[in-house]
Design a protein around this motif. Sequence first.
Motif, mmCIF file in Angstrom:
data_model
loop_
_atom_site.group_PDB
_atom_site.id
_atom_site.type_symbol
_atom_site.label_atom_id
_atom_site.label_comp_id
_atom_site.label_asym_id
_atom_site.label_seq_id
_atom_site.Cartn_x
_atom_site.Cartn_y
_atom_site.Cartn_z
ATOM 1 N N ARG A 1 1.035 -1.441 -0.143
ATOM 2 C CA ARG A 1 0.315 -0.167 -0.023
ATOM 3 C C ARG A 1 0.617 0.867 0.203
ATOM 4 N NH1 ARG A 1 -5.195 -0.985 1.596
ATOM 5 N NH2 ARG A 1 -5.791 -3.019 1.963
ATOM 6 N N THR A 2 2.182 1.231 -0.135
ATOM 7 C CA THR A 2 2.824 2.129 0.528
ATOM 8 C C THR A 2 4.030 2.508 0.119
ATOM 9 O OG1 THR A 2 1.928 2.852 2.409
ATOM 10 C CG2 THR A 2 4.408 3.466 2.626
ATOM 11 N N LEU A 3 4.576 3.262 -0.927
ATOM 12 C CA LEU A 3 6.135 3.433 -1.639
ATOM 13 C C LEU A 3 6.929 4.061 -0.174
ATOM 14 C CD1 LEU A 3 5.922 3.696 -4.883
ATOM 15 C CD2 LEU A 3 7.390 1.931 -4.060
ATOM 16 N N THR A 4 8.116 3.420 0.056
ATOM 17 C CA THR A 4 8.724 4.615 0.780
ATOM 18 C C THR A 4 9.581 5.520 -0.144
ATOM 19 O OG1 THR A 4 10.598 2.754 1.186
ATOM 20 C CG2 THR A 4 8.581 2.931 3.035
ATOM 21 N N ALA A 5 10.579 6.203 -0.162
ATOM 22 C CA ALA A 5 10.975 6.645 -0.590
ATOM 23 C C ALA A 5 11.974 7.650 -0.138
ATOM 24 C CB ALA A 5 10.662 8.210 -1.512
ATOM 25 N N THR A 6 13.287 7.526 -0.116
ATOM 26 C CA THR A 6 14.522 8.098 0.670
ATOM 27 C C THR A 6 15.370 8.971 -0.359
ATOM 28 O OG1 THR A 6 14.461 6.791 2.319
ATOM 29 C CG2 THR A 6 16.787 8.178 2.108
ATOM 30 N N PRO A 7 15.236 10.550 -0.466
ATOM 31 C CA PRO A 7 16.678 11.444 -1.182
ATOM 32 C C PRO A 7 17.864 10.725 -0.386
ATOM 33 C CG PRO A 7 15.214 12.507 0.555
ATOM 34 C CD PRO A 7 14.719 11.600 0.145
ATOM 35 N N ALA A 8 18.614 10.499 -1.491
ATOM 36 C CA ALA A 8 20.212 10.281 -1.464
ATOM 37 C C ALA A 8 21.233 10.643 -2.012
ATOM 38 C CB ALA A 8 20.462 8.868 -0.628
ATOM 39 N N GLU A 9 22.202 10.853 -1.817
ATOM 40 C CA GLU A 9 23.658 10.899 -2.491
ATOM 41 C C GLU A 9 24.458 9.836 -3.053
ATOM 42 O OE1 GLU A 9 27.011 14.254 -2.802
ATOM 43 O OE2 GLU A 9 25.595 14.165 -1.169
ATOM 44 N N LEU A 10 24.998 9.630 -4.141
ATOM 45 C CA LEU A 10 26.178 8.842 -4.090
ATOM 46 C C LEU A 10 27.147 9.394 -4.213
ATOM 47 C CD1 LEU A 10 25.661 5.770 -6.489
ATOM 48 C CD2 LEU A 10 27.346 6.916 -5.445
ATOM 49 N N PRO A 11 28.519 9.579 -3.034
ATOM 50 C CA PRO A 11 29.362 10.426 -3.688
ATOM 51 C C PRO A 11 30.442 9.553 -4.655
ATOM 52 C CG PRO A 11 29.012 10.076 -1.586
ATOM 53 C CD PRO A 11 27.937 9.282 -2.186
ATOM 54 N N GLY A 12 30.452 8.549 -3.941
ATOM 55 C CA GLY A 12 31.311 7.573 -4.866
ATOM 56 C C GLY A 12 31.127 6.203 -4.344
ATOM 57 N N TYR A 13 32.327 5.003 -5.328
ATOM 58 C CA TYR A 13 32.992 3.978 -4.729
ATOM 59 C C TYR A 13 33.697 3.123 -3.544
ATOM 60 C CZ TYR A 13 28.957 3.566 -8.099
ATOM 61 O OH TYR A 13 27.666 3.882 -8.680
ATOM 62 N N GLU B 1 5.974 10.784 -5.756
ATOM 63 C CA GLU B 1 4.620 11.507 -5.265
ATOM 64 C C GLU B 1 3.673 12.018 -6.045
ATOM 65 O OE1 GLU B 1 4.513 14.990 -1.868
ATOM 66 O OE2 GLU B 1 5.406 15.193 -3.303
ATOM 67 N N VAL B 2 3.760 12.153 -7.301
ATOM 68 C CA VAL B 2 3.055 13.047 -7.387
ATOM 69 C C VAL B 2 1.942 11.617 -8.504
ATOM 70 C CG1 VAL B 2 2.176 13.861 -10.351
ATOM 71 C CG2 VAL B 2 4.186 15.085 -8.658
ATOM 72 N N VAL B 3 2.659 10.644 -8.950
ATOM 73 C CA VAL B 3 2.601 9.974 -9.631
ATOM 74 C C VAL B 3 1.984 7.975 -8.680
ATOM 75 C CG1 VAL B 3 3.677 9.656 -11.891
ATOM 76 C CG2 VAL B 3 4.495 8.080 -10.097
ATOM 77 N N GLY C 1 -2.725 3.441 -7.018
ATOM 78 C CA GLY C 1 -2.547 2.874 -6.478
ATOM 79 C C GLY C 1 -2.432 2.803 -4.957
ATOM 80 N N VAL C 2 -1.369 3.451 -4.466
ATOM 81 C CA VAL C 2 -0.071 3.476 -3.217
ATOM 82 C C VAL C 2 -0.143 4.737 -2.761
ATOM 83 C CG1 VAL C 2 1.228 1.351 -4.148
ATOM 84 C CG2 VAL C 2 1.824 3.488 -4.579
ATOM 85 N N SER C 3 0.605 4.576 -1.706
ATOM 86 C CA SER C 3 0.668 5.925 -1.197
ATOM 87 C C SER C 3 2.584 6.638 -1.166
ATOM 88 C CB SER C 3 0.139 6.394 0.352
ATOM 89 O OG SER C 3 0.896 4.728 1.376
ATOM 90 N N LEU C 4 2.465 7.672 -0.993
ATOM 91 C CA LEU C 4 4.491 8.060 -0.774
ATOM 92 C C LEU C 4 4.554 8.125 0.933
ATOM 93 C CD1 LEU C 4 6.595 7.557 -2.413
ATOM 94 C CD2 LEU C 4 6.788 10.156 -1.954
ATOM 95 N N GLU C 5 5.391 7.419 1.801
ATOM 96 C CA GLU C 5 5.942 7.658 2.516
ATOM 97 C C GLU C 5 7.370 7.935 2.307
ATOM 98 O OE1 GLU C 5 7.453 5.960 7.107
ATOM 99 O OE2 GLU C 5 5.904 4.679 5.230
ATOM 100 N N ARG C 6 7.972 9.395 2.642
ATOM 101 C CA ARG C 6 9.541 9.728 2.014
ATOM 102 C C ARG C 6 9.978 9.429 3.770
ATOM 103 N NH1 ARG C 6 11.320 14.742 -0.270
ATOM 104 N NH2 ARG C 6 13.805 15.320 0.993
ATOM 105 N N ILE C 7 11.134 8.926 3.623
ATOM 106 C CA ILE C 7 12.242 8.848 4.906
ATOM 107 C C ILE C 7 13.086 9.962 5.256
ATOM 108 C CG2 ILE C 7 12.876 7.208 6.262
ATOM 109 C CD1 ILE C 7 12.388 5.078 4.806
#
Length: 477
Positions: free
Chosen positions: A409-421, A464-466, A471-477
Amino acid sequence: MPSHVPGTSERAGHHLTDPAPGAGARTGAHAGPGVVPPARLLPVHLEDEPQPAFLEQLEHLRRLSGDLVRWMEPVPIARAVGTSASAVVLPDLSGLAYRALEHFRAIEVPLLIVTSEFGTVSMWDWEIRDYLRRRGVPTTAPTSLQEFHDVVRALSVKERLAGASMLAYQDDLGAGQQPDIFKRFYWWEEECVHDLRERLGVQVQRRSYRELVARAGAVPQARVDAEAARLEGDVPIHGLSARARGDALRIKLALSDELDETPGVIAAGINCLNESRTSSTTPCLAWNLLFEERGLIWGCEADLTSMVTKFLTWESLRTPVMMTNLYPFLMGGAALKHERIPYFPAVEEPHNHVLAAHCGFFGIVPRSWATQWSVRPRVLEIVDENAHALDARFPTGDITIVKIDSTMRTLTATPAELPGYEQYEDSDCLNGAVLRVQDGYRFVEKLPSHHAVLAVGDVVRRLEVVSPLLGVSLERI
């Protein structure tokens, strides 16, 4: 199989938002990676007859949407009730909207407000949208052309999910290698399969991994040689024997045959680690080739939740996605021991950092999305010595960590940064990504799984828009 095929040259990845132009033809009912069935949009006007402003804006929308939309004939709002369209779209609004509230309430499909010539909501329509929202009529109003395109793709995705299939190749359900770990996973539970079907419409077909391997073993050598010749000079492979290369192509050909026989498959996965004794190879190269050639989403370890997360995200947003394991620095020795590494990289605010690694490297990334990519011998000791893995990288910069929760029912989404490997010799992390999140403690507390999907770019707003259209909600972590 010739030992020099495929080739071993390195090259940079390409087309990070458009997979493999020209790679692979459509096969049977399976659309290639660039093909999205159009959403069906019903244009609705508030007046009895369409006015010039309505017709002018509708022409703009036809031009802006291109092949993403199949436009139906416009109707007055009173006739939109009971429509079979993917969504109703309002190209033009006026004060008549305030007096049409009951008509709006009677519409059962999503309602889009796209009233500017740029594919967005017009600023002058915020009052009408607010009026409708506060009276129980939700609307979707894109703020960019990209969001408009995301919206119509998401509508198509929602319809494709109904009756679509995901294949899960497995036999022992946790009883194989590392059972103390694998016995815990929700994606093997009947409840997970049930919720996928009930919430999203996706059917899960469980198939025998042993039977797939037997089918791969029966693939004629002539077909393997032909496949190798087709890929010659185009797939960089390092350190694999001729047998290892041949076995990798056999499993790909067997999977391809099964897909030809099974319409409507959107994703497939194999319990390749837990049941690694079943096969002398791993499906990593196969997943890359099957995505590039026919758009098939893949699932390492037959993880159903990762498979559906990738499908929803990629097909709606058309931004590259992959799945990997998360090792938050906060987990300390528990994470270090599993990856057989002595320490985490030295960074500022280590509590806000996560190591992302899977099967010895970053994880499976289709070659068309990778900045670096090659096939290499296996790293994990639990797989056959003849097996292989992909050593690949996403571009550095903004990234989003996405995963559907266990209720579907919920997509969790977290903005992050990938600075390197980061690379560790003689470990299970020869090339892992270092991610930075805003709040590591909250992230660890809220994330749904050790398996996560990484999407290129900061796409939290776009998700969040889509999300409501999926048919799901969005939870921002």
